[in-house]
Design an enzyme around this catalytic site. Structure first.
Site, PDB file in Angstrom:
ATOM      1  N   HIS A  66      62.165 125.997  43.086  1.00  0.00           N
ATOM      2  CA  HIS A  66      61.210 125.208  43.865  1.00  0.00           C
ATOM      3  C   HIS A  66      61.940 124.353  44.897  1.00  0.00           C
ATOM      4  O   HIS A  66      63.074 124.636  45.239  1.00  0.00           O
ATOM      5  CB  HIS A  66      60.312 124.402  42.932  1.00  0.00           C
ATOM      6  CG  HIS A  66      59.672 125.263  41.869  1.00  0.00           C
ATOM      7  ND1 HIS A  66      58.598 126.087  42.113  1.00  0.00           N
ATOM      8  CD2 HIS A  66      60.035 125.477  40.566  1.00  0.00           C
ATOM      9  CE1 HIS A  66      58.298 126.756  40.999  1.00  0.00           C
ATOM     10  NE2 HIS A  66      59.155 126.408  40.048  1.00  0.00           N
ATOM     11  N   GLU A 102      58.942 119.474  38.701  1.00  0.00           N
ATOM     12  CA  GLU A 102      59.947 120.431  38.235  1.00  0.00           C
ATOM     13  C   GLU A 102      61.109 120.519  39.219  1.00  0.00           C
ATOM     14  O   GLU A 102      62.274 120.648  38.812  1.00  0.00           O
ATOM     15  CB  GLU A 102      59.318 121.811  38.048  1.00  0.00           C
ATOM     16  CG  GLU A 102      60.298 122.874  37.559  1.00  0.00           C
ATOM     17  CD  GLU A 102      59.675 124.258  37.496  1.00  0.00           C
ATOM     18  OE1 GLU A 102      60.400 125.210  37.120  1.00  0.00           O
ATOM     19  OE2 GLU A 102      58.475 124.407  37.841  1.00  0.00           O
ATOM     20  N   HIS A 110      64.876 126.688  35.980  1.00  0.00           N
ATOM     21  CA  HIS A 110      63.457 126.303  35.981  1.00  0.00           C
ATOM     22  C   HIS A 110      63.121 125.483  34.736  1.00  0.00           C
ATOM     23  O   HIS A 110      63.878 125.468  33.769  1.00  0.00           O
ATOM     24  CB  HIS A 110      62.562 127.546  36.038  1.00  0.00           C
ATOM     25  CG  HIS A 110      62.579 128.249  37.354  1.00  0.00           C
ATOM     26  ND1 HIS A 110      61.645 128.030  38.336  1.00  0.00           N
ATOM     27  CD2 HIS A 110      63.456 129.165  37.867  1.00  0.00           C
ATOM     28  CE1 HIS A 110      61.921 128.769  39.390  1.00  0.00           C
ATOM     29  NE2 HIS A 110      63.022 129.470  39.124  1.00  0.00           N
ATOM     30  N   GLU A 129      64.391 128.993  31.648  1.00  0.00           N
ATOM     31  CA  GLU A 129      63.349 127.975  31.468  1.00  0.00           C
ATOM     32  C   GLU A 129      63.895 126.988  30.439  1.00  0.00           C
ATOM     33  O   GLU A 129      63.937 127.272  29.242  1.00  0.00           O
ATOM     34  CB  GLU A 129      62.038 128.602  30.974  1.00  0.00           C
ATOM     35  CG  GLU A 129      61.348 129.505  31.978  1.00  0.00           C
ATOM     36  CD  GLU A 129      60.577 128.739  33.048  1.00  0.00           C
ATOM     37  OE1 GLU A 129      60.628 127.496  33.035  1.00  0.00           O
ATOM     38  OE2 GLU A 129      59.925 129.391  33.893  1.00  0.00           O
TER      39      GLU A 129
END
Length: 355
Positions: free
Chosen positions: A186, A201, A254, A319
């Site tokens: 992101h 995030e 992430h 993640e």
């Protein structure tokens, strides 16, 4: 005569009490040394309590009590609570014996900004210098839980838990000349998942990416970032950047979020091409081992993500936790826990490159 006897008894009792007091060890309160930057000090033993301040690495506080993995510390005008996981509690006494022990450690590296160097091997001694992260010092001796180090010709003492010993040469050789691309997920207008306290995030991924960059550079790797700052980078540009370089590993960072299930937690690693399964497996194993969170192990899986699907180089997507979980969100913002994640990723890469 009776009065004289009473006086004699009183004098004897006073002398006995004085002699006992003179020989008794004076014990002070235990000291809690902080091991995380911007660590929240809370009004009670839990993340549900309000923050009443913050503590930084190397700061020490007198311990009032310990309860349910939390430590109550003495503050000016009151008290507060810090997570036990990010403190080292040491017993302090005036007559504590300073025992020099043998050590084969020749140098250490500072792991936190503004780490305290003290005049002697205890938090009772004055602070003589603040050492910066990444600086390496020669070790002169080891006394109990402290290293005596040489700081520009002046000796000082630092708590062992606040530093790391030099990596073995074999570990450095594994990373030497390896090109590793770190993809902080992101960025810019793409904020990613939303945390329990409206955090983004993109901020967490940026933090982890830069911690990982510093560690890999120290180990001799050539490290490239898909984004150097808070900016929007398209998914296709990220994988193209990897394909155009002589990339040995592409790591996309992430964090997860499921606001409707705030108690969900876990760490997961994804790969797309079969030949990248081991890379994902080793990194997942490294992270779980370093964070000591086997209950949070969600394993590895194939993931049809664009940064993996269109990537021709060894690549994984990680993640690293659920920021929708208030407890995990707070933990993920601590420097100490971020270092555990990074150490796990590095160990996974080391094993992968050693094959």
């Amino acid at each position: 005569m009776q009065t004289h006897s009473r006086k004699l008894i009183f004098i004897l009792l006073t002398a006995i009490i004085f002699l006992y007091s003179a020989n008794a060890e004076i014990v002070y309160a235990d000291e809690a040394v902080i091991e995380g930057s911007n660590l929240n000090i809370r009004s009670g033993p839990g993340t549900d309590y309000d923050s009443v301040g913050v503590a930084d690495t190397g700061e020490s506080y007198s311990v009032i009590q310990q309860k349910n993995d939390w430590v109550e510390i003495e503050l000016p005008g009151g008290s507060g609570w810090v997570a036990e996981e990010f403190t080292t509690v040491t017993e302090s006494s005036e007559e504590a014996e300073e025992t020099e022990i043998e050590t084969d450690v020749s140098s250490i590296t500072i792991q936190h900004e503004h780490t305290q160097l003290r005049e002697g091997p205890s938090t009772d001694y004055d602070i003589i210098h603040f050492a910066e992260k990444g600086i390496e010092y020669d070790v002169l001796s080891a006394i109990n839980e402290w290293y005596e180090i040489d700081a520009a010709g002046q000796s000082g003492y630092i708590l062992k838990d606040l530093v790391s010993e030099p990596k073995e040469a074999s570990n450095k050789n594994v990373f030497k000349n390896k090109t590793i691309i770190i993809d902080a997920g992101h960025g810019g207008r793409d904020v990613g998942a939303i945390g329990a306290t409206d955090t983004y995030e993109k901020s967490f991924t940026y933090l982890t990416a830069h911690e990982l960059e510093q560690e890999l550079q120290y180990l001799g790797a050539n490290v490239l970032l898909t984004r150097e700052e808070d900016e929007f980078i398209s998914l296709s540009s990220r994988s193209t950047y990897s394909n155009f370089n002589d990339t040995d590993a592409f790591i996309s960072i992430h964090y997860n979020s499921v606001p409707e299930l705030p108690h969900v937690s876990g760490i997961e690693s994804f790969y797309y091409a079969d030949q990248n399964e081991n890379l994902a497996k080793y990194i997942q194993q490294g992270i779980i081992k370093e964070t000591d969170e086997s209950e949070s192990d969600r394993g590895i899986a194939k993931g049809d993500f664009q940064v993996l699907r269109t990537n021709l180089k060894p690549s994984v997507l990680l993640e690293l936790g659920f920021i929708s979980n208030p407890e995990r969100e707070a933990l993920l913002q601590t420097n100490a826990y971020q270092k555990k994640l990074v150490t796990g990723i590095v160990e996974g890469l080391r094993k992968y490159f050693s094959e």
